[in-house]
Design a protein around this motif. Structure first.
Motif, PDB file in Angstrom:
ATOM      1  N   ALA A  50       7.886  -1.064  -0.427  1.00 34.83           N
ATOM      2  CA  ALA A  50       8.326  -1.658  -1.681  1.00 34.83           C
ATOM      3  C   ALA A  50       9.320  -2.783  -1.436  1.00 34.83           C
ATOM      4  N   LEU A  51       9.907  -2.832  -0.262  1.00 33.23           N
ATOM      5  CA  LEU A  51      10.881  -3.861   0.047  1.00 33.23           C
ATOM      6  C   LEU A  51      10.223  -5.175   0.431  1.00 33.23           C
ATOM      7  N   ALA A  52       8.948  -5.170   0.777  1.00 35.24           N
ATOM      8  CA  ALA A  52       8.246  -6.379   1.181  1.00 35.24           C
ATOM      9  C   ALA A  52       7.504  -6.973  -0.012  1.00 35.24           C
ATOM     10  N   TRP A  53       7.463  -8.303  -0.068  1.00 35.68           N
ATOM     11  CA  TRP A  53       6.710  -8.968  -1.119  1.00 35.68           C
ATOM     12  C   TRP A  53       5.452  -9.559  -0.509  1.00 35.68           C
ATOM     13  N   SER A  54       4.471  -9.844  -1.341  1.00 35.53           N
ATOM     14  CA  SER A  54       3.201 -10.376  -0.874  1.00 35.53           C
ATOM     15  C   SER A  54       3.043 -11.808  -1.371  1.00 35.53           C
ATOM     16  N   PRO A  55       2.763 -12.756  -0.461  1.00 40.57           N
ATOM     17  CA  PRO A  55       2.602 -14.147  -0.892  1.00 40.57           C
ATOM     18  C   PRO A  55       1.297 -14.349  -1.662  1.00 40.57           C
ATOM     19  N   GLY A 112      13.508 -12.309   2.154  1.00 49.67           N
ATOM     20  CA  GLY A 112      13.321 -11.081   2.924  1.00 49.67           C
ATOM     21  C   GLY A 112      11.927 -10.968   3.495  1.00 49.67           C
ATOM     22  N   ARG A 113      11.506  -9.734   3.752  1.00 52.66           N
ATOM     23  CA  ARG A 113      10.227  -9.469   4.401  1.00 52.66           C
ATOM     24  C   ARG A 113       9.049  -9.679   3.450  1.00 52.66           C
ATOM     25  N   PHE A 114       7.954 -10.174   4.015  1.00 51.95           N
ATOM     26  CA  PHE A 114       6.720 -10.313   3.246  1.00 51.95           C
ATOM     27  C   PHE A 114       5.564  -9.755   4.069  1.00 51.95           C
ATOM     28  N   GLU A 115       4.506  -9.387   3.357  1.00 47.17           N
ATOM     29  CA  GLU A 115       3.321  -8.846   4.022  1.00 47.17           C
ATOM     30  C   GLU A 115       2.093  -9.128   3.169  1.00 47.17           C
ATOM     31  N   TYR A 116       1.031  -9.598   3.815  1.00 46.27           N
ATOM     32  CA  TYR A 116      -0.257  -9.812   3.159  1.00 46.27           C
ATOM     33  C   TYR A 116      -1.318  -9.141   4.023  1.00 46.27           C
ATOM     34  N   ARG A 117      -2.181  -8.341   3.403  1.00 44.22           N
ATOM     35  CA  ARG A 117      -3.260  -7.672   4.117  1.00 44.22           C
ATOM     36  C   ARG A 117      -4.579  -7.991   3.446  1.00 44.22           C
ATOM     37  N   ALA A 118      -5.605  -8.201   4.250  1.00 49.09           N
ATOM     38  CA  ALA A 118      -6.946  -8.445   3.733  1.00 49.09           C
ATOM     39  C   ALA A 118      -7.931  -7.674   4.588  1.00 49.09           C
ATOM     40  N   LEU A 119      -8.799  -6.921   3.930  1.00 48.99           N
ATOM     41  CA  LEU A 119      -9.862  -6.199   4.619  1.00 48.99           C
ATOM     42  C   LEU A 119     -11.113  -7.061   4.530  1.00 48.99           C
ATOM     43  N   LEU A 120     -11.613  -7.463   5.691  1.00 47.60           N
ATOM     44  CA  LEU A 120     -12.760  -8.362   5.755  1.00 47.60           C
ATOM     45  C   LEU A 120     -14.032  -7.578   6.073  1.00 47.60           C
ATOM     46  N   PRO A 121     -15.182  -8.139   5.752  1.00 49.91           N
ATOM     47  CA  PRO A 121     -16.438  -7.463   6.105  1.00 49.91           C
ATOM     48  C   PRO A 121     -16.582  -7.353   7.626  1.00 49.91           C
ATOM     49  N   ALA A 122     -17.521  -6.539   8.053  1.00 50.11           N
ATOM     50  CA  ALA A 122     -17.762  -6.349   9.487  1.00 50.11           C
ATOM     51  C   ALA A 122     -18.425  -7.593  10.082  1.00 50.11           C
TER      52      ALA A 122
END
Length: 158
Positions: A50-55, A112-122
């Motif tokens: 919860a402390l990290a934001w997503s761009p 502060g901290r940021f995080e972006y995650r993306a799940l891509l196809p195989a």
């Protein structure tokens, strides 16, 4: 499916609002829903994520690759980390605030901290991933494996 409800003294009124004419059963269900949401939000507020934001980011697919463009204005290249596992792209880092003189009266910038995650196809080529940072926009290009590229098949007469 119903779940047990844990009530804290003084957290909600003794008698739920039933001014909409729905009656007690519906009002009690809303009461239970709000209580569950409060518990969920209380638990999320203490979690480290919860402390990290997503761009803000866009992901698009071309014939040859997946392209992710993330807005990271004011963040230096050395403060950004990009990791690629089998199918997951993870962009993390930290926005370091600069020293300022005077008293800040209002601030709407994220820090502060940021995080972006993306799940891509195989069927990706994770060894050939490239990234550029230009004018505050990070562009990550994840090439597709050769087998997944669409190809045109000509129809012949028999």
């Amino acid at each position: 499916m119903t779940l047990p409800v844990r009530r804290r003294p003084g957290s909600l009124p003794e008698r739920p609002f039933s001014g909409f004419g729905w009656g007690e059963p519906v009002a009690a269900e809303f009461d239970e829903l709000f209580e569950r949401m409060n518990r969920l939000l209380e638990g999320a507020a203490t979690a480290p994520a919860a402390l990290a934001w997503s761009p803000a980011a866009d992901m698009r697919e071309t014939d040859n690759a997946y392209v992710i463009e993330a807005e990271l204005p004011g963040i230096k290249r050395d403060d950004i980390d990009i990791e690629m596992s089998e199918r997951e792209l993870r962009i993390t880092g930290e926005y370091q605030e600069r020293a300022r003189e005077g008293t800040v009266r209002r601030s709407t910038r994220r820090g502060g901290r940021f995080e972006y995650r993306a799940l891509l196809p195989a069927d990706l080529s994770p060894d050939e991933v490239s990234a550029t940072l230009h004018d505050g926009v990070l562009t990550v290009t994840v090439p597709k494996a050769q087998a997944t590229k669409p190809r045109h098949i000509e129809i012949t007469e028999s």
